[in-house]
Write a protein that holds these residues in place. Structure first.
Motif, PDB file in Angstrom:
ATOM      1  N   ALA A  45       5.367   7.360  -0.245  1.00  0.00           N
ATOM      2  CA  ALA A  45       4.160   7.853  -0.354  1.00  0.00           C
ATOM      3  C   ALA A  45       3.033   6.792  -0.013  1.00  0.00           C
ATOM      4  O   ALA A  45       2.932   5.514  -0.461  1.00  0.00           O
ATOM      5  CB  ALA A  45       3.705   8.353  -1.690  1.00  0.00           C
ATOM      6  N   GLY A  46       2.392   6.996   1.104  1.00  0.00           N
ATOM      7  CA  GLY A  46       1.508   6.118   1.805  1.00  0.00           C
ATOM      8  C   GLY A  46      -0.167   6.809   1.276  1.00  0.00           C
ATOM      9  O   GLY A  46      -0.200   7.597   0.846  1.00  0.00           O
ATOM     10  N   ALA A  47      -0.908   6.184   2.153  1.00  0.00           N
ATOM     11  CA  ALA A  47      -2.500   6.696   1.860  1.00  0.00           C
ATOM     12  C   ALA A  47      -2.717   8.116   2.520  1.00  0.00           C
ATOM     13  O   ALA A  47      -3.240   8.888   2.007  1.00  0.00           O
ATOM     14  CB  ALA A  47      -3.405   5.738   2.547  1.00  0.00           C
ATOM     15  N   ASP A  48      -1.753   8.297   3.582  1.00  0.00           N
ATOM     16  CA  ASP A  48      -1.852   9.604   4.285  1.00  0.00           C
ATOM     17  C   ASP A  48      -0.640  10.200   4.700  1.00  0.00           C
ATOM     18  O   ASP A  48      -0.658  10.929   5.678  1.00  0.00           O
ATOM     19  CB  ASP A  48      -2.998   9.499   5.522  1.00  0.00           C
ATOM     20  CG  ASP A  48      -2.555   8.331   6.617  1.00  0.00           C
ATOM     21  OD1 ASP A  48      -1.496   7.772   6.041  1.00  0.00           O
ATOM     22  OD2 ASP A  48      -3.153   8.145   7.594  1.00  0.00           O
TER      23      ASP A  48
ATOM     24  N   ASP B 160       0.811  -1.275  -0.124  1.00  0.00           N
ATOM     25  CA  ASP B 160      -0.060  -0.109  -0.040  1.00  0.00           C
ATOM     26  C   ASP B 160       0.744   1.313   0.059  1.00  0.00           C
ATOM     27  O   ASP B 160       0.474   2.234   0.489  1.00  0.00           O
ATOM     28  CB  ASP B 160      -0.813  -0.129   1.107  1.00  0.00           C
ATOM     29  CG  ASP B 160      -0.225  -0.027   2.367  1.00  0.00           C
ATOM     30  OD1 ASP B 160       1.201  -0.490   2.247  1.00  0.00           O
ATOM     31  OD2 ASP B 160      -0.699   0.207   3.624  1.00  0.00           O
ATOM     32  N   GLN B 161       2.113   1.169  -0.621  1.00  0.00           N
ATOM     33  CA  GLN B 161       2.874   2.273  -0.584  1.00  0.00           C
ATOM     34  C   GLN B 161       3.617   2.312  -1.673  1.00  0.00           C
ATOM     35  O   GLN B 161       3.884   1.121  -2.418  1.00  0.00           O
ATOM     36  CB  GLN B 161       3.873   2.657   0.772  1.00  0.00           C
ATOM     37  CG  GLN B 161       4.769   1.466   0.784  1.00  0.00           C
ATOM     38  CD  GLN B 161       5.660   1.569   2.016  1.00  0.00           C
ATOM     39  OE1 GLN B 161       6.801   1.080   2.178  1.00  0.00           O
ATOM     40  NE2 GLN B 161       5.141   1.615   3.147  1.00  0.00           N
ATOM     41  N   VAL B 162       4.291   3.643  -1.986  1.00  0.00           N
ATOM     42  CA  VAL B 162       5.145   3.676  -3.427  1.00  0.00           C
ATOM     43  C   VAL B 162       6.278   4.247  -3.121  1.00  0.00           C
ATOM     44  O   VAL B 162       6.618   5.169  -2.139  1.00  0.00           O
ATOM     45  CB  VAL B 162       4.236   4.655  -4.566  1.00  0.00           C
ATOM     46  CG1 VAL B 162       5.179   5.009  -5.540  1.00  0.00           C
ATOM     47  CG2 VAL B 162       3.000   4.021  -5.011  1.00  0.00           C
TER      48      VAL B 162
ATOM     49  N   SER C  89      -4.660   2.354  -5.489  1.00  0.00           N
ATOM     50  CA  SER C  89      -5.751   3.283  -4.982  1.00  0.00           C
ATOM     51  C   SER C  89      -5.238   4.553  -4.761  1.00  0.00           C
ATOM     52  O   SER C  89      -5.845   5.517  -4.384  1.00  0.00           O
ATOM     53  CB  SER C  89      -6.417   2.427  -3.847  1.00  0.00           C
ATOM     54  OG  SER C  89      -5.494   2.333  -2.829  1.00  0.00           O
ATOM     55  N   LEU C  90      -3.696   4.563  -4.490  1.00  0.00           N
ATOM     56  CA  LEU C  90      -2.917   5.840  -4.047  1.00  0.00           C
ATOM     57  C   LEU C  90      -3.028   6.742  -5.031  1.00  0.00           C
ATOM     58  O   LEU C  90      -3.418   8.084  -4.680  1.00  0.00           O
ATOM     59  CB  LEU C  90      -1.670   5.599  -3.774  1.00  0.00           C
ATOM     60  CG  LEU C  90      -0.627   6.695  -3.293  1.00  0.00           C
ATOM     61  CD1 LEU C  90      -1.235   7.196  -1.996  1.00  0.00           C
ATOM     62  CD2 LEU C  90       0.688   6.285  -3.216  1.00  0.00           C
TER      63      LEU C  90
END
Length: 356
Positions: A129-132, A104-106, A240-241
């Motif tokens: 970079a993550g969701a928040d 879930d991260q880039v 989804s990011l």
């Protein structure tokens, strides 16, 4: 500028090994937490102080400037569940720009070109970079991302603060990408000055500067070409990011990257053609010099013949084969008149043929 400027582990080192590089610069941690109309900034002493912000319903930008030490990187890795190989790439400078997707991260490695006085420098910027959250690690002591921070600080700037972390990622990548334009503008000015100098006064110093410029352009192409590929991969991945309404901004960033590569390629072709201009200028200069020397030698050939003939001094009063001119009263002025006439005739002939 060194041909090889990569910090790497010794061969055989276990993957994920973190070894800090020696540096006299200091590390600083700047945190911005924002959501809607709320913006909060903090200067942190340690990475562990970020923990309180992870529990909030907001976006958190952690900016680390200067050489990051291994302990700080391990703390961030444990806190945000960052992959060991990605943390290793942060410390190993000189990495190829790339994009990696970890659950879930880039993770992104980008190259930011800039001039340090008269020397080209390519700075490796690492982005998680993550969701928040977004973590940016830049080895420069001075923060180059202050323009993005100013945009967040602007009052009622809901266009920025109300969007997701992907818009902040775009803003960071856009600044990194556009930093190449001032560098290419400087290269263009240098090429223009060199072209004028090569056409008017070609020198060995100019050739040395041209080779140095070609080397810098080659190095810049080596780091910016994979960066364009990384941007393309980021746009096309299914994650989804990156939201659909932010893709248009990433496309604009990719468009800038394509423009930069095209300018870079044209500058490389210009530098290569300027080498041919230098060789042609030197050859033309040599030809002009040889033409002047040939004209001077051609003029003196008949003059040497004349003075050689009258320098033999064969004189006998009873011989019919003796030189009667040696006894003439105006013999010496006659020879000078003949020399001047021959010289003037040759000069007139050369000018008529456009040889001088």
């Amino acid at each position: 500028m060194a041909y090889f400027s990569k910090h790497y582990h010794a061969p055989g080192t276990a993957p994920g090994t973190l070894v800090s590089s020696d540096s006299d610069h200091k590390m600083s941690i700047h945190l911005i937490d924002y959501s809607g109309d709320h913006v909060e900034e903090q200067r942190l002493a340690t990475a562990e102080e970020c923990q309180d912000y992870l529990e909030r319903d907001s976006k958190t930008w952690i900016q680390i400037n200067g050489p990051v030490d291994a302990n700080t990187l391990r703390a961030l890795g444990d806190m945000f569940d960052l992959h060991d190989l990605a943390l290793e790439d942060v410390l190993n400078s000189g990495q190829r720009p790339k994009m990696e997707l970890y659950d879930d991260q880039v993770f992104l490695i980008a190259a930011m070109p800039m001039f340090d006085g008269e020397r080209l420098e390519v700075v490796q910027v690492s982005l998680f970079a993550g969701a928040d959250y977004l973590i940016c690690l830049c080895p420069l002591e001075e923060d180059p991302f202050e323009p993005v921070r100013k945009r967040i600080r602007q009052p009622n700037n809901r266009r920025f603060t109300s969007r997701g972390i992907d818009y902040l990622l775009y803003a960071m990548l856009d600044l990194i990408t556009d930093s190449a334009f001032p560098v290419l503008e400087t290269f263009g000015d240098k090429l223009e000055e060199m072209e004028i100098e090569l056409l008017e006064h070609p020198r060995k110093q100019t050739l040395t500067a041209l080779h140095h410029l070609k080397r810098e352009l080659l190095m810049l192409r080596r780091v910016l070409w994979p960066q364009r590929e990384a941007l393309t991969t980021l746009m096309r991945m299914e994650n989804s990011l990156i939201h659909q309404d932010t893709l248009i901004y990433f496309r604009d960033c990719q468009d800038h990257s394509i423009q930069i590569i095209e300018l870079l390629e044209s500058f490389r072709d210009m530098a290569t053609s300027m080498l041919d201009i230098y060789l042609s200028s030197i050859s033309q200069k040599t030809n002009d010099t040889m033409r002047v020397l040939t004209i001077i030698a051609t003029i003196f050939i008949p003059l040497t013949f004349i003075v050689g003939v009258y320098g033999m001094n064969f004189e006998h009063p009873d011989s019919p084969w003796a030189m009667p001119e040696l006894g003439w009263y105006y013999g010496y002025p006659m020879v000078w008149g003949l020399i001047i006439a021959v010289t003037a005739g040759l000069i007139w002939f050369f000018k008529r043929r456009n040889w001088m």
